[in-house]
Design a protein around this motif. Structure first.
Motif, PDB file in Angstrom:
ATOM      1  N   THR A  26       1.025  -0.848   0.055  1.00 48.46           N
ATOM      2  CA  THR A  26      -0.081   0.340  -0.250  1.00 48.46           C
ATOM      3  C   THR A  26       0.975   1.152  -0.362  1.00 48.46           C
ATOM      4  OG1 THR A  26      -0.245   0.050   2.162  1.00 48.46           O
ATOM      5  CG2 THR A  26      -1.733  -1.019   1.365  1.00 48.46           C
ATOM      6  N   ILE A  27       0.316   2.479  -0.742  1.00 54.19           N
ATOM      7  CA  ILE A  27       0.794   3.411  -0.550  1.00 54.19           C
ATOM      8  C   ILE A  27       0.454   4.589  -0.082  1.00 54.19           C
ATOM      9  CG2 ILE A  27       2.347   2.929  -2.582  1.00 54.19           C
ATOM     10  CD1 ILE A  27       0.840   4.005  -4.485  1.00 54.19           C
ATOM     11  N   ALA A  28       1.117   5.205   0.167  1.00 52.52           N
ATOM     12  CA  ALA A  28       0.634   6.795   0.624  1.00 52.52           C
ATOM     13  C   ALA A  28       0.411   8.300  -0.291  1.00 52.52           C
ATOM     14  CB  ALA A  28       0.920   7.108   2.308  1.00 52.52           C
ATOM     15  N   ALA A  29      -0.214   9.397  -0.006  1.00 51.36           N
ATOM     16  CA  ALA A  29      -0.128  10.131  -0.397  1.00 51.36           C
ATOM     17  C   ALA A  29       1.549  10.208  -0.800  1.00 51.36           C
ATOM     18  CB  ALA A  29      -1.559  11.430  -0.673  1.00 51.36           C
ATOM     19  N   PRO A  30       1.489  11.621  -1.982  1.00 50.09           N
ATOM     20  CA  PRO A  30       3.200  11.803  -1.613  1.00 50.09           C
ATOM     21  C   PRO A  30       3.244  13.139  -0.963  1.00 50.09           C
ATOM     22  CG  PRO A  30       2.534  12.106  -3.515  1.00 50.09           C
ATOM     23  CD  PRO A  30       1.248  10.784  -3.123  1.00 50.09           C
ATOM     24  N   ASP A  31       4.794  13.332  -1.081  1.00 47.64           N
ATOM     25  CA  ASP A  31       4.929  14.848  -0.075  1.00 47.64           C
ATOM     26  C   ASP A  31       5.021  15.699  -0.706  1.00 47.64           C
ATOM     27  OD1 ASP A  31       4.267  13.278   2.761  1.00 47.64           O
ATOM     28  OD2 ASP A  31       6.508  12.753   2.717  1.00 47.64           O
ATOM     29  N   VAL A  32       5.204  17.341  -0.128  1.00 48.98           N
ATOM     30  CA  VAL A  32       4.894  18.021  -1.006  1.00 48.98           C
ATOM     31  C   VAL A  32       6.799  18.083  -1.646  1.00 48.98           C
ATOM     32  CG1 VAL A  32       4.957  20.571  -1.178  1.00 48.98           C
ATOM     33  CG2 VAL A  32       3.834  19.442  -0.559  1.00 48.98           C
ATOM     34  N   THR A  33       6.936  18.189  -2.828  1.00 40.84           N
ATOM     35  CA  THR A  33       8.394  17.941  -3.455  1.00 40.84           C
ATOM     36  C   THR A  33       8.731  19.383  -2.738  1.00 40.84           C
ATOM     37  OG1 THR A  33       7.903  19.130  -5.503  1.00 40.84           O
ATOM     38  CG2 THR A  33       8.241  16.667  -5.012  1.00 40.84           C
ATOM     39  N   SER A  34      10.013  19.704  -3.099  1.00 41.05           N
ATOM     40  CA  SER A  34      11.366  20.315  -2.505  1.00 41.05           C
ATOM     41  C   SER A  34      11.426  21.027  -3.494  1.00 41.05           C
ATOM     42  CB  SER A  34      12.436  19.836  -1.462  1.00 41.05           C
ATOM     43  OG  SER A  34      12.932  19.652  -2.766  1.00 41.05           O
ATOM     44  N   ALA A  35      11.525  22.533  -2.905  1.00 42.60           N
ATOM     45  CA  ALA A  35      11.254  23.664  -4.127  1.00 42.60           C
ATOM     46  C   ALA A  35      12.683  23.837  -5.083  1.00 42.60           C
ATOM     47  CB  ALA A  35      11.739  25.117  -3.584  1.00 42.60           C
ATOM     48  N   LEU A  36      12.709  22.560  -5.816  1.00 38.44           N
ATOM     49  CA  LEU A  36      13.540  22.579  -6.919  1.00 38.44           C
ATOM     50  C   LEU A  36      13.567  23.185  -8.199  1.00 38.44           C
ATOM     51  CD1 LEU A  36      15.380  18.599  -6.639  1.00 38.44           C
ATOM     52  CD2 LEU A  36      16.309  21.013  -5.906  1.00 38.44           C
ATOM     53  N   SER A  37      14.518  23.704  -8.193  1.00 37.41           N
ATOM     54  CA  SER A  37      14.680  24.463  -9.869  1.00 37.41           C
ATOM     55  C   SER A  37      15.093  24.732 -10.734  1.00 37.41           C
ATOM     56  CB  SER A  37      14.097  26.449 -10.253  1.00 37.41           C
ATOM     57  OG  SER A  37      14.782  26.735  -8.851  1.00 37.41           O
ATOM     58  N   PHE A  38      15.799  24.877 -12.076  1.00 35.26           N
ATOM     59  CA  PHE A  38      16.721  25.195 -12.694  1.00 35.26           C
ATOM     60  C   PHE A  38      17.816  26.295 -13.020  1.00 35.26           C
ATOM     61  CE2 PHE A  38      14.564  21.797 -14.397  1.00 35.26           C
ATOM     62  CZ  PHE A  38      15.407  20.854 -14.316  1.00 35.26           C
ATOM     63  N   SER A  39      16.888  27.112 -11.856  1.00 36.34           N
ATOM     64  CA  SER A  39      17.520  28.720 -12.242  1.00 36.34           C
ATOM     65  C   SER A  39      18.806  29.138 -11.817  1.00 36.34           C
ATOM     66  CB  SER A  39      16.056  29.531 -11.063  1.00 36.34           C
ATOM     67  OG  SER A  39      17.174  28.903  -9.731  1.00 36.34           O
ATOM     68  N   SER A  40      20.081  28.215 -11.673  1.00 37.88           N
ATOM     69  CA  SER A  40      21.066  28.313 -11.698  1.00 37.88           C
ATOM     70  C   SER A  40      21.834  27.701 -12.026  1.00 37.88           C
ATOM     71  CB  SER A  40      21.478  28.045  -9.920  1.00 37.88           C
ATOM     72  OG  SER A  40      21.396  28.849  -9.306  1.00 37.88           O
ATOM     73  N   SER A  41      21.714  25.960 -13.165  1.00 37.18           N
ATOM     74  CA  SER A  41      21.578  25.271 -13.824  1.00 37.18           C
ATOM     75  C   SER A  41      22.222  25.811 -15.071  1.00 37.18           C
ATOM     76  CB  SER A  41      20.791  24.012 -13.769  1.00 37.18           C
ATOM     77  OG  SER A  41      20.952  23.725 -12.205  1.00 37.18           O
ATOM     78  N   LYS A  42      22.734  25.070 -15.748  1.00 37.37           N
ATOM     79  CA  LYS A  42      23.430  25.429 -16.841  1.00 37.37           C
ATOM     80  C   LYS A  42      23.167  24.276 -18.088  1.00 37.37           C
ATOM     81  CE  LYS A  42      25.286  28.813 -15.401  1.00 37.37           C
ATOM     82  NZ  LYS A  42      24.352  30.386 -15.824  1.00 37.37           N
ATOM     83  N   TRP A  43      23.038  24.362 -18.549  1.00 36.43           N
ATOM     84  CA  TRP A  43      22.802  23.696 -20.186  1.00 36.43           C
ATOM     85  C   TRP A  43      24.508  23.403 -20.726  1.00 36.43           C
ATOM     86  CZ3 TRP A  43      18.283  21.138 -22.035  1.00 36.43           C
ATOM     87  CH2 TRP A  43      17.512  21.843 -21.695  1.00 36.43           C
ATOM     88  N   ILE A  44      24.531  21.925 -20.453  1.00 34.20           N
ATOM     89  CA  ILE A  44      26.298  21.546 -20.863  1.00 34.20           C
ATOM     90  C   ILE A  44      25.615  20.793 -22.436  1.00 34.20           C
ATOM     91  CG2 ILE A  44      27.044  21.969 -18.930  1.00 34.20           C
ATOM     92  CD1 ILE A  44      26.553  18.763 -17.476  1.00 34.20           C
ATOM     93  N   TRP A  45      27.666  19.930 -22.124  1.00 35.56           N
ATOM     94  CA  TRP A  45      27.471  19.236 -23.513  1.00 35.56           C
ATOM     95  C   TRP A  45      28.781  19.053 -23.640  1.00 35.56           C
ATOM     96  CZ3 TRP A  45      23.485  16.154 -24.627  1.00 35.56           C
ATOM     97  CH2 TRP A  45      24.260  15.214 -25.688  1.00 35.56           C
ATOM     98  N   ASN A  46      29.320  18.241 -24.719  1.00 33.75           N
ATOM     99  CA  ASN A  46      30.373  18.095 -25.227  1.00 33.75           C
ATOM    100  C   ASN A  46      31.775  19.164 -25.882  1.00 33.75           C
ATOM    101  OD1 ASN A  46      29.325  17.408 -27.505  1.00 33.75           O
ATOM    102  ND2 ASN A  46      31.278  15.152 -27.924  1.00 33.75           N
ATOM    103  N   SER A  47      30.238  19.781 -26.743  1.00 32.06           N
ATOM    104  CA  SER A  47      31.078  20.937 -27.514  1.00 32.06           C
ATOM    105  C   SER A  47      30.130  22.198 -27.617  1.00 32.06           C
ATOM    106  CB  SER A  47      31.904  20.890 -28.847  1.00 32.06           C
ATOM    107  OG  SER A  47      30.654  19.680 -29.727  1.00 32.06           O
ATOM    108  N   ALA A  48      30.457  23.311 -27.979  1.00 34.54           N
ATOM    109  CA  ALA A  48      29.378  24.106 -28.330  1.00 34.54           C
ATOM    110  C   ALA A  48      28.474  23.698 -29.490  1.00 34.54           C
ATOM    111  CB  ALA A  48      30.154  25.864 -28.544  1.00 34.54           C
ATOM    112  N   ALA A  49      29.250  23.436 -30.274  1.00 36.41           N
ATOM    113  CA  ALA A  49      28.346  22.646 -32.061  1.00 36.41           C
ATOM    114  C   ALA A  49      28.071  21.475 -31.406  1.00 36.41           C
ATOM    115  CB  ALA A  49      29.587  22.982 -32.920  1.00 36.41           C
ATOM    116  N   ALA A  50      26.201  21.216 -31.510  1.00 30.95           N
ATOM    117  CA  ALA A  50      26.227  19.777 -31.484  1.00 30.95           C
ATOM    118  C   ALA A  50      26.036  18.495 -32.540  1.00 30.95           C
ATOM    119  CB  ALA A  50      24.343  19.918 -30.925  1.00 30.95           C
ATOM    120  N   THR A  51      26.261  17.578 -32.682  1.00 30.63           N
ATOM    121  CA  THR A  51      26.724  16.816 -33.760  1.00 30.63           C
ATOM    122  C   THR A  51      24.617  15.904 -33.581  1.00 30.63           C
ATOM    123  OG1 THR A  51      28.666  16.710 -33.202  1.00 30.63           O
ATOM    124  CG2 THR A  51      27.750  14.740 -34.965  1.00 30.63           C
TER     125      THR A  51
END
Length: 380
Positions: A26-51
């Motif tokens: 049996t499962i209970a209703a989920p708790d409220v999640t933490s207020a995570l956001s992407f506001s400080s995160s960066k899009w990253i890759w292996n190079s500036a030009a994608a293949t």
């Protein structure tokens, strides 16, 4: 080399610790999640030009400060176009369709007390051309004393285009890998057009990016034959993530009946008015099966439109909520033949059904913008 042996020793010391895999009855209703956001995160890759059609491996090693002991991580993550996430070599889940950078997944995982590795196999294969590619993540780690730290995607991650065997494991030495290239900030062009949705509790759900679908290619006249069609889509949660509730918004031109795991949820008869259903699971399902009987009442335009957000309670963890999105897209199946008995049941074999045809992306004509009304929650 010293760094490699240190990582190997750590992996051996903590080999007995693993992700929780027990599934409660049996499962209970989920708790409220933490207020995570992407506001400080960066899009990253292996190079500036994608293949186009490229596969890239990205890794982040993390050791807690002296005197701290890790217990868990809450992760929000997305990529353009797709991803597989591993923690300490364990597969956690995929950025399954919709493979669109604006839809993030939320995972909750147990961590080893000390050294941990977050690894992502990301790909430009899928929707899009590969001209714009990137990984975006925020990771909230929790210590035994209930304090936290936040990790973000940035140039401290390691990245490589050709992946050797075992690249995702604790013992692998990534010291020779180049550091990641920051290709953009979350709120700076061109990434500011990727307005990322994150599974939330309570859910925030819309039809954005959902497709109107049917079983026939739409002719130039726009007229499809009258008749009923059966549709199915199965959602399988990531390992250790237990569905607790699902929010579904749905409309069909002209009418529909919605089933979830074989249970009748509701119906609609006006395609301009969609219904919002909240389904709470009394017992823990291993999958969520959506089935719809949709009817085009006369020769005219026809279509089905669905969006679902699933909230999940990770096994053995009560302080965060995992989540994922599902939309009407090319992963749905349908049949133009006679409606088979039991098509709405989870065990029904739809492997021979063809995939649906995407007609238009909401809010395209002739349906345009819909009104959404909320229906009382259902427990199944």
């Amino acid at each position: 080399m010293a760094r490699f042996f240190l990582k190997l020793i750590r992996s051996l010391l903590f080999a007995g610790f693993s992700l929780s895999s027990a599934t409660p009855d049996t499962i209970a209703a989920p708790d409220v999640t933490s207020a995570l956001s992407f506001s400080s995160s960066k899009w990253i890759w292996n190079s500036a030009a994608a293949t186009p059609n490229a596969i890239v491996g990205l890794r982040k090693d993390f050791t807690p400060p002296l005197g701290k002991s890790l217990i868990a991580a809450e992760i929000i993550i997305t990529a353009v176009n797709s991803l597989d996430l591993y923690v300490n070599g364990n597969f956690i889940g995929s950025g399954t369709p919709p493979h669109r950078g604006r839809f993030a997944h939320r995972f909750c995982v147990d961590l080893l007390p000390s050294f941990n590795v977050f690894a992502v196999n990301a790909s430009t294969t899928g929707s899009g051309t590969g001209t714009q590619a990137g990984l975006l993540a925020t990771i909230l780690v929790t210590y035994q004393d209930n304090t936290t730290d936040t990790l973000i995607t940035d140039s401290s991650w390691r990245v490589k285009g050709t992946l050797p065997l075992g690249w995702e494991t604790l013992a692998f030495d990534d010291n020779a890998w180049p550091v990641a290239t920051v290709v953009g900030s979350y709120d700076v062009a061109p990434w500011n057009t990727v307005l990322v949705n994150i599974p939330a509790d309570p859910p925030v759900l819309s039809f954005v990016e959902a497709n109107w679908v049917w079983t026939d290619v739409v002719p130039a006249s726009g007229t499809l034959p009258a008749g009923s069609r059966a549709f199915r889509r199965t959602f399988t949660p990531a390992p250790g993530q237990v569905p607790a509730a699902a929010t579904i918004i749905i409309s069909a031109d002209n009418a529909y009946t919605l089933y979830v795991n074989g249970v009748t949820i509701g119906s609609g008869t006006n395609f301009k008015v969609a219904q919002r259903y909240t389904i709470n699971f009394a017992t823990a399902p291993s999958e969520v099966v959506l089935a719809v009987l949709a009817t085009n009442t006369a020769a005219s335009a026809a279509g089905l439109l669905v969006a679902m957000e699933v909230n999940m309670v990770p096994s053995g963890r009560t302080s965060c909520t995992a989540g994922a999105f599902l939309l009407t897209d090319a992963l749905w199946k349908s049949t133009k033949g006679a409606i088979p008995d039991g098509f709405e049941q989870p065990g029904f074999d739809d492997s021979a059904w063809p995939v649906v045809v995407a007609e238009a992306t909401y809010p395209a004509a002739p349906w345009d913008t819909l009104t959404i009304v909320t229906v009382a929650p259902v427990t199944i």
